[in-house]
Design a protein around this motif. Structure first.
Motif, PDB file in Angstrom:
ATOM      1  N   ASP A 123       7.081   0.491   3.891  1.00 12.15           N
ATOM      2  CA  ASP A 123       6.365   1.478   3.066  1.00 12.15           C
ATOM      3  C   ASP A 123       5.610   2.479   3.938  1.00 12.15           C
ATOM      4  O   ASP A 123       5.589   3.683   3.643  1.00 12.15           O
ATOM      5  N   ALA A 124       4.985   1.978   5.003  1.00  8.29           N
ATOM      6  CA  ALA A 124       4.204   2.857   5.872  1.00  8.29           C
ATOM      7  C   ALA A 124       5.112   3.821   6.636  1.00  8.29           C
ATOM      8  O   ALA A 124       4.799   5.009   6.775  1.00  8.29           O
ATOM      9  N   ILE A 125       6.226   3.324   7.129  1.00  8.28           N
ATOM     10  CA  ILE A 125       7.164   4.198   7.846  1.00  8.28           C
ATOM     11  C   ILE A 125       7.714   5.274   6.920  1.00  8.28           C
ATOM     12  O   ILE A 125       7.821   6.451   7.296  1.00  8.28           O
ATOM     13  N   THR A 126       8.024   4.891   5.697  1.00 12.58           N
ATOM     14  CA  THR A 126       8.521   5.871   4.721  1.00 12.58           C
ATOM     15  C   THR A 126       7.460   6.926   4.428  1.00 12.58           C
ATOM     16  O   THR A 126       7.769   8.129   4.362  1.00 12.58           O
ATOM     17  N   ALA A 127       6.219   6.488   4.268  1.00 13.07           N
ATOM     18  CA  ALA A 127       5.139   7.429   3.974  1.00 13.07           C
ATOM     19  C   ALA A 127       4.887   8.364   5.152  1.00 13.07           C
ATOM     20  O   ALA A 127       4.656   9.574   4.966  1.00 13.07           O
ATOM     21  N   PHE A 128       4.933   7.832   6.365  1.00 12.76           N
ATOM     22  CA  PHE A 128       4.754   8.669   7.556  1.00 12.76           C
ATOM     23  C   PHE A 128       5.886   9.691   7.642  1.00 12.76           C
ATOM     24  O   PHE A 128       5.661  10.873   7.939  1.00 12.76           O
ATOM     25  N   THR A 129       7.093   9.237   7.375  1.00 10.81           N
ATOM     26  CA  THR A 129       8.249  10.128   7.402  1.00 10.81           C
ATOM     27  C   THR A 129       8.089  11.256   6.389  1.00 10.81           C
ATOM     28  O   THR A 129       8.364  12.428   6.688  1.00 10.81           O
ATOM     29  N   ASN A 130       7.623  10.922   5.213  1.00 11.56           N
ATOM     30  CA  ASN A 130       7.406  11.941   4.174  1.00 11.56           C
ATOM     31  C   ASN A 130       6.351  12.954   4.592  1.00 11.56           C
ATOM     32  O   ASN A 130       6.495  14.167   4.348  1.00 11.56           O
ATOM     33  N   TYR A 131       5.281  12.459   5.202  1.00 12.27           N
ATOM     34  CA  TYR A 131       4.226  13.350   5.692  1.00 12.27           C
ATOM     35  C   TYR A 131       4.780  14.307   6.747  1.00 12.27           C
ATOM     36  O   TYR A 131       4.524  15.522   6.722  1.00 12.27           O
ATOM     37  N   GLY A 132       5.570  13.765   7.690  1.00 14.79           N
ATOM     38  CA  GLY A 132       6.129  14.613   8.736  1.00 14.79           C
ATOM     39  C   GLY A 132       7.048  15.679   8.182  1.00 14.79           C
ATOM     40  O   GLY A 132       6.963  16.853   8.560  1.00 14.79           O
TER      41      GLY A 132
END
Length: 346
Positions: A123-132
């Motif tokens: 979930d955190a990696i997906t959220a970071f990816t979305n932010y980037g």
């Protein structure tokens, strides 16, 4: 009057040194003009006044790119809602008006994911990816350069120390999303801390995180360029220019001998020496000038694409704190000799 004359004499010596160095590089390295010089700054939480002062000083110093954090926590302040702080747009536009590009660092944790630590869970990696991807899309046409994280192996941004395998996982999730958001974005990866290179020259603290990272299978498909932080502040006064040249050469050889990375542009996104009174790592302002000049010479000799000095301005006026005294400018905005040296290279 005597002190004033001494000061003028000292500045003339500095300028003469800088100009002779610049002329020497130009004669010895025909491709030296291909090196892009950048500088690290801190803008993400700055006021308009400080943004203006910083950008004007960077432009006056002859730099072409400014590198600064664009932290996740400032973009996703409410879970699931992404919004760029208005002052970031102001900073990017102000930079353009002064002929500067920006390199934005996508970094650090967010309190809504993995307790604010490095993004390791799905979930955190997906959220970071979305932010980037959101940030890259937002700045399309205005910001080309982006960097995935800053010194993953360290505890920067109040996070835990990171493993290279976890960083690879983040890169392989984030990079494709950034390129989909803007195919013209230039994405840098790497930027491990200095100690991860020390195994190459048999320093006491041996870590090979960077080597593990660059040799990760398939990495070449997830990077437009490789980022380095080749600080060398262990016994800094012992023939530092020669040691740095050897140190950087070994790091560059490691990258260029790795299948798939041979032709990737290499950026030094941080290099510097601090002028604190810390007896272990601090150097004088004139030594800082000399070491930076020789570091830029080595960078040009090796044909690297860019070199970013860390940093533009001292973080505080505490001259005993090593981390706050890497600036080319003192905290009161007055110039150190190193700033005059870099400015003379234009």
């Amino acid at each position: 009057m005597i002190n004033h004359i001494r000061l003028q004499y000292r500045m003339l010596l500095i300028i003469a040194f800088a100009l002779s160095w610049a002329n020497g590089v130009g004669a010895a390295t025909p491709s030296s003009s291909n090196l892009t010089r950048g500088v690290g700054v801190h803008l993400w939480a700055s006021s308009k006044t400080e943004i203006d002062q910083t950008i004007e000083a960077a432009a006056s110093g002859g730099f072409k790119i400014i590198r600064w954090d664009a932290p996740w926590k400032a973009v996703e302040t409410t879970k699931g809602r992404l919004q760029v702080p208005p002052l970031w747009d102001y900073a990017v536009e102000a930079a353009h008006k002064h002929g500067l590009e920006c390199l934005l660092i996508l970094d650090y944790g967010n309190r809504f994911y993995d307790a604010g630590d490095k993004p390791l869970s799905k979930d955190a990696i997906t959220a970071f990816t979305n932010y980037g991807a959101f940030l890259v899309s937002h700045f399309q046409g205005r910001v080309r350069y982006f960097e995935i994280w800053n010194e993953w192996d360290q505890a920067n941004g109040y996070t835990s120390y990171g493993k290279p395998t976890d960083y690879v996982a983040l890169v392989k999730s984030t990079y494709p999303a950034l390129k989909q958001a803007n195919p013209d974005a230039f994405v840098l990866v790497g930027a491990f801390s200095r100690i991860t290179y020390y195994n190459l020259i048999n320093f006491e603290r041996r870590r090979n995180d960077f080597e593990q990272f660059v040799k990760s299978p398939g990495l070449s498909g997830y990077a437009d360029g490789i980022s380095l932080h080749p600080y060398l502040d262990v016994d800094p006064k012992a023939d530092t220019p020669k040691k740095f040249d050897q140190f950087l050469t070994l790091i560059v050889q490691l990258v260029r001998r790795t299948p798939g990375l041979e032709e990737k542009p290499i950026f030094i996104t941080e290099i510097g020496w601090n002028t604190s009174r810390n007896t272990k790592s601090g150097v004088t302002e004139l030594e800082q000038t000399k070491f930076l000049a020789e570091a830029l010479r080595a960078t040009e000799r090796l044909g690297l694409s860019a070199a970013f000095v860390y940093e533009l301005r001292d973080g505080s006026d505490n001259i005993s704190e090593s981390g706050s005294n890497y600036g080319l400018l003192r905290h009161d905005w007055s110039a150190k000799p190193s700033y005059e040296m870099v400015r003379s290279l234009r």
